[in-house]
Design a protein around this motif. Structure first.
Motif, PDB file in Angstrom:
ATOM      1  N   LEU A   1      18.734  38.692 -50.835  1.00 35.03           N
ATOM      2  CA  LEU A   1      19.046  38.187 -52.108  1.00 35.03           C
ATOM      3  C   LEU A   1      21.143  37.271 -51.370  1.00 35.03           C
ATOM      4  CD1 LEU A   1      19.347  38.509 -54.940  1.00 35.03           C
ATOM      5  CD2 LEU A   1      21.170  40.755 -54.747  1.00 35.03           C
ATOM      6  N   PRO A   2      22.373  37.794 -50.517  1.00 36.14           N
ATOM      7  CA  PRO A   2      22.728  36.929 -50.544  1.00 36.14           C
ATOM      8  C   PRO A   2      22.884  35.629 -50.028  1.00 36.14           C
ATOM      9  CG  PRO A   2      23.009  39.358 -49.693  1.00 36.14           C
ATOM     10  CD  PRO A   2      21.359  38.981 -49.928  1.00 36.14           C
TER      11      PRO A   2
ATOM     12  N   PHE B   1      21.936  33.797 -53.073  1.00 33.32           N
ATOM     13  CA  PHE B   1      22.816  33.453 -53.930  1.00 33.32           C
ATOM     14  C   PHE B   1      24.647  32.476 -53.632  1.00 33.32           C
ATOM     15  CE2 PHE B   1      26.952  35.778 -56.007  1.00 33.32           C
ATOM     16  CZ  PHE B   1      26.496  35.677 -57.596  1.00 33.32           C
ATOM     17  N   ALA B   2      23.809  32.646 -52.405  1.00 39.04           N
ATOM     18  CA  ALA B   2      25.149  31.717 -50.764  1.00 39.04           C
ATOM     19  C   ALA B   2      25.087  30.135 -52.002  1.00 39.04           C
ATOM     20  CB  ALA B   2      24.680  31.759 -50.124  1.00 39.04           C
ATOM     21  N   PHE B   3      23.904  30.033 -52.195  1.00 29.68           N
ATOM     22  CA  PHE B   3      23.365  28.748 -52.552  1.00 29.68           C
ATOM     23  C   PHE B   3      23.937  28.277 -54.276  1.00 29.68           C
ATOM     24  CE2 PHE B   3      20.672  29.262 -49.079  1.00 29.68           C
ATOM     25  CZ  PHE B   3      20.657  27.290 -48.928  1.00 29.68           C
TER      26      PHE B   3
ATOM     27  N   TYR C   1      35.265  28.496 -57.267  1.00 29.36           N
ATOM     28  CA  TYR C   1      35.003  30.035 -57.384  1.00 29.36           C
ATOM     29  C   TYR C   1      36.258  31.385 -56.582  1.00 29.36           C
ATOM     30  CZ  TYR C   1      32.467  34.646 -57.515  1.00 29.36           C
ATOM     31  OH  TYR C   1      31.576  35.697 -58.157  1.00 29.36           O
TER      32      TYR C   1
ATOM     33  N   PHE D   1      38.571  35.438 -56.246  1.00 29.62           N
ATOM     34  CA  PHE D   1      38.377  36.605 -56.970  1.00 29.62           C
ATOM     35  C   PHE D   1      38.801  36.394 -58.562  1.00 29.62           C
ATOM     36  CE2 PHE D   1      38.512  37.137 -52.422  1.00 29.62           C
ATOM     37  CZ  PHE D   1      37.276  37.955 -52.293  1.00 29.62           C
ATOM     38  N   ILE D   2      40.347  35.731 -58.953  1.00 25.56           N
ATOM     39  CA  ILE D   2      41.170  36.503 -59.980  1.00 25.56           C
ATOM     40  C   ILE D   2      40.632  35.188 -61.212  1.00 25.56           C
ATOM     41  CG2 ILE D   2      42.874  36.746 -59.321  1.00 25.56           C
ATOM     42  CD1 ILE D   2      43.472  33.180 -59.456  1.00 25.56           C
ATOM     43  N   LYS D   3      39.438  34.296 -61.238  1.00 29.83           N
ATOM     44  CA  LYS D   3      39.505  33.684 -62.448  1.00 29.83           C
ATOM     45  C   LYS D   3      37.718  34.029 -62.396  1.00 29.83           C
ATOM     46  CE  LYS D   3      40.798  29.953 -61.675  1.00 29.83           C
ATOM     47  NZ  LYS D   3      41.668  28.638 -61.036  1.00 29.83           N
ATOM     48  N   ASP D   4      36.856  33.625 -63.889  1.00 30.94           N
ATOM     49  CA  ASP D   4      35.709  33.080 -63.604  1.00 30.94           C
ATOM     50  C   ASP D   4      35.067  32.002 -62.845  1.00 30.94           C
ATOM     51  OD1 ASP D   4      34.745  35.711 -65.271  1.00 30.94           O
ATOM     52  OD2 ASP D   4      34.790  35.052 -67.091  1.00 30.94           O
TER      53      ASP D   4
ATOM     54  N   ALA E   1      37.544  32.261 -47.302  1.00 29.16           N
ATOM     55  CA  ALA E   1      37.198  33.016 -48.606  1.00 29.16           C
ATOM     56  C   ALA E   1      38.767  34.127 -47.893  1.00 29.16           C
ATOM     57  CB  ALA E   1      35.632  33.510 -47.622  1.00 29.16           C
ATOM     58  N   PHE E   2      39.108  34.508 -47.174  1.00 32.00           N
ATOM     59  CA  PHE E   2      39.468  36.113 -46.951  1.00 32.00           C
ATOM     60  C   PHE E   2      40.732  34.861 -46.687  1.00 32.00           C
ATOM     61  CE2 PHE E   2      35.461  36.574 -46.275  1.00 32.00           C
ATOM     62  CZ  PHE E   2      35.190  38.431 -46.703  1.00 32.00           C
TER      63      PHE E   2
ATOM     64  N   LEU F   1      36.065  31.081 -52.467  1.00 35.62           N
ATOM     65  CA  LEU F   1      34.908  31.313 -52.171  1.00 35.62           C
ATOM     66  C   LEU F   1      33.540  30.258 -52.105  1.00 35.62           C
ATOM     67  CD1 LEU F   1      35.163  35.110 -53.560  1.00 35.62           C
ATOM     68  CD2 LEU F   1      35.361  34.196 -51.360  1.00 35.62           C
TER      69      LEU F   1
ATOM     70  N   ALA G   1      34.636  28.027 -49.040  1.00 39.82           N
ATOM     71  CA  ALA G   1      33.611  28.543 -47.742  1.00 39.82           C
ATOM     72  C   ALA G   1      32.274  28.826 -47.405  1.00 39.82           C
ATOM     73  CB  ALA G   1      34.398  30.332 -47.786  1.00 39.82           C
ATOM     74  N   THR G   2      32.014  28.542 -48.643  1.00 40.04           N
ATOM     75  CA  THR G   2      30.464  28.831 -48.679  1.00 40.04           C
ATOM     76  C   THR G   2      29.569  27.603 -48.792  1.00 40.04           C
ATOM     77  OG1 THR G   2      30.352  31.303 -50.357  1.00 40.04           O
ATOM     78  CG2 THR G   2      28.891  30.401 -50.187  1.00 40.04           C
TER      79      THR G   2
END
Lengths: 340, 302
Positions: free
Chosen positions: B36-37, B40-42, B49, B51-54, B258-259, B264, B267-268
């Motif tokens: 799954l990850p 989902f990476a794709f 992306y 963390f704070i926004k949709d 990413a961190f 995100l 990073a991906t």
């Protein structure tokens, strides 16, 4: 198998060559042991000696001060050290490492062994083939591609999205769990190991099917067959996979670092060690004034001796695991090698 | 006999049921945390992306940013340089040492192997070397001082830093478990036959041992290339990517995107670029260094 035949080993030229090989190999062994000795030696040096006589292998005045310091959270003046690691005493980190490693061991080995047994002995040939690719495929994919999605997945399991989706036509949300900041965030992704699957399957493949059929005729259930017949035979493989799983979980740094970042009371030793080292080495003379926290640290006698003491403590449990599994490992490696 | 048939089919159904029951936990874990990850990476890679926004879909924007980022180029250069140094300087030694180890008596092999495989926790091992490299207190500069050689800045030297990451692997040479296991399966008759024909020690290694080890060498080469392209902990703990960006590897940059920057999507996207780069290298290697032993010996003979 040796290249030089046993009969010719007495000739002077051959003996010289064997001697050269032996010396070369022993140098390798000694080079390997030296850093370990250096770590132990430095951990028993008093701080003054680390600075004044840094290159003695045997400490002049051995002291356990750095171990004592790590075991407590306060320095000599009764003040807490203003450096992350010392907020909790050593045994907390040790306990955390043990918890993480044993949880991983308890989850991973049964799940992986059962899947490997089913694929090797129970499934139809077609299902077994597809399942094999399904289980082994991720071994070929570089794991780093999934760092971010896995983090998202763990932050509100089982939804790999930014937020938990709402149930349509209601104000409710689907159930979700956050594994960030918990041990499960490390243990669950490690609950299946493709590499150990390969080792287990390779082993179960070598066992004759008649063994299972005989047990079935005797009326044993599948679970009984696995437990009473297969597992006792599989002990060398369990030892090897168990050892690899334990040391792997013990050594894991990136997992706990990302998942447990904000929960210091749950850090394993690997993260604590990194933090202490970072505190010790982050300051450079070129940066000017020393960070007050670091100053407190050094004035209370913490230096590389404490770092090495922490490294010793971190290494002892896997050394014990190595001692326990030594014999089985030597045997099991041949099995692993045959099929791996 | 009529009663046997339904019993048998019942047994078969029971067996299939048990098979799937045994498989289920592993299946779920592998599906959820293995596949799954990756899938989902794709999705993440094509979204803006944080963390704070949709997240919103932005097409190949992240990939454009990745390609235009000079740090990505640096990170790839560093990673390739690390992989080249690490594979080039440390890959052959375990094979060689394992072959030589086989010449010792069984007892010596046992003692040496136990001493050789005494484990040190991995972050502890890195910390030891960090201490060894310390400019004033470290042992390495102490030795250089003793020999009246110029002292080095090791991890703080932009040129030497990357080499310093590899050096422990060169100094701590040893056998490889997997090679030892494989060497025990080389039939002794082959060596005896070669001995009768008067083959020398090195000739036997070249013509018998190495071709026999070829599938395992090919596999290990594959893993060590994939592994060294993904190196993270060693530079992260030893140097933190410094001095400057001299030892920042691709995975370290993915991590900090990413961190650190919480970007995100980018990073991906970078992770996927790395994934493609590794797959291309794997493809090349499979082509020019196949595992198949017969193919290569055919070529050698003709």
């Amino acid at each position: 198998m040796p290249l030089i035949p046993q009969v010719g080993r007495r000739r002077p030229k051959t003996r010289l060559m064997l001697l050269a090989i032996a010396i070369f190999l022993w140098i390798g062994v000694l080079l390997h042991l030296f850093p370990v000795a250096w770590m132990i030696s430095a951990s028993f040096k008093p701080t003054l000696e680390i600075f004044n006589a840094p290159f003695r292998l045997i400490p002049k005045e051995p002291s356990a001060a750095s171990y004592k310091l790590l075991a407590s959270t306060v320095n000599a003046n009764g003040q807490s050290l203003n450096v992350d690691v010392f907020r909790y005493p050593l045994h907390i980190y040790l306990q955390n490492s043990i918890k993480i490693s044993f949880l991983t061991l308890l989850c991973q080995l049964p799940i992986t062994a059962m899947a490997a047994y089913a694929v090797s002995k129970l499934h139809s040939r077609r299902a077994a083939k597809w399942l094999f690719y399904f289980f082994m495929g991720t071994l070929m994919i570089p794991g780093q591609i999934a760092i971010v999605p896995r983090f998202l997945l763990l932050s509100h399991f089982p939804w790999p999205t930014r937020t938990v989706p709402g149930i349509p036509f209601t104000d409710l949300f689907f159930p979700s769990w956050s594994f960030i900041g918990t041990y499960w965030g490390i243990v669950l992704p490690a609950a299946f190991s493709a590499f150990n699957f390969l080792l287990f399957k390779g082993f179960f493949d070598t066992l004759p099917t008649e063994l299972i059929e005989a047990a079935r005729i005797d009326g044993a259930s599948e679970l009984t067959t696995l437990r009473a017949i297969m597992l006792p035979l599989a002990r060398p493989v369990i030892a090897v996979t168990g050892y690899f799983t334990f040391t792997g979980a013990w050594n894991d740094f990136l997992g706990p670092w990302i998942i447990l970042m904000s929960e210091q009371q749950k850090w394993p030793l690997s993260v604590a060690l990194y933090k202490l080292q970072w505190a010790l080495t982050s300051w450079q003379p070129s940066q000017g004034a020393m960070d007050p926290a670091l100053q407190t640290l050094i004035s209370s006698g913490v230096g590389y001796n404490a770092l090495m003491a922490l490294a010793v403590v971190e290494s002892i449990p896997i050394f014990i695991a190595f001692l326990i599994f030594r014999e089985q490992l030597m045997k099991g490696i041949q099995i692993a090698g045959l099929k791996g | 006999m009529a009663s046997v048939v339904p019993r048998k089919s019942h047994n078969l159904r029971y067996k299939t049921l048990m098979a799937w029951l045994f498989t289920l936990p592993g299946l779920v874990v592998q599906l959820v945390f293995g596949w799954l990850p990756v899938l989902f990476a794709f999705v993440v890679a094509f979204q803006r992306y944080y963390f704070i926004k949709d997240p919103e879909y932005v097409g190949v924007n992240n990939f454009k940013e990745v390609v235009a980022d000079p740090l990505v180029i640096t990170a790839f250069q560093n990673t390739l340089w690390f992989a080249f140094l690490s594979v080039g300087l440390t890959f052959l030694m375990p094979i060689f040492v394992s072959i030589l180890l086989m010449e010792m008596s069984r007892r010596t092999i046992r003692v040496m192997m136990i001493l050789w495989f005494i484990p040190v926790a991995s972050t502890a091992g890195i910390a030891i070397w960090k201490y060894m490299y310390h400019p004033n207190l470290g042992l390495l500069n102490g030795i250089l001082r003793g020999l009246h050689l110029p002292e080095q800045k090791w991890l703080d030297d932009p040129v030497l830093a990357m080499f310093s990451l590899i050096l422990p692997g060169i100094i701590l040479f040893g056998p490889g478990l997997i090679y030892i296991a494989a060497l025990q399966n080389v039939p002794e008759e082959l060596y005896e036959a070669a001995e009768l024909e008067g083959a020398s020690f090195w000739r036997k290694i070249w013509n018998i041992t190495l071709p026999r080890l070829r599938p395992i060498i090919a596999m290990m080469l594959l893993f060590s290339v994939i592994g060294s392209m993904q190196v993270f902990e060693l530079p992260f703990i030893m140097t933190g990517g410094g001095p400057g960006y001299a030892t920042t590897t691709v995975v370290m940059y993915i991590y900090s995107l990413a961190f650190g920057a919480y970007n995100l999507g980018k990073a991906t996207a970078l992770a996927i670029v790395l994934f493609c780069a590794i797959m291309i290298m794997v493809g090349f290697q499979r082509r020019y260094f196949p595992e198949n032993i017969d193919e290569s010996s055919e070529n050698a003979r003709s």
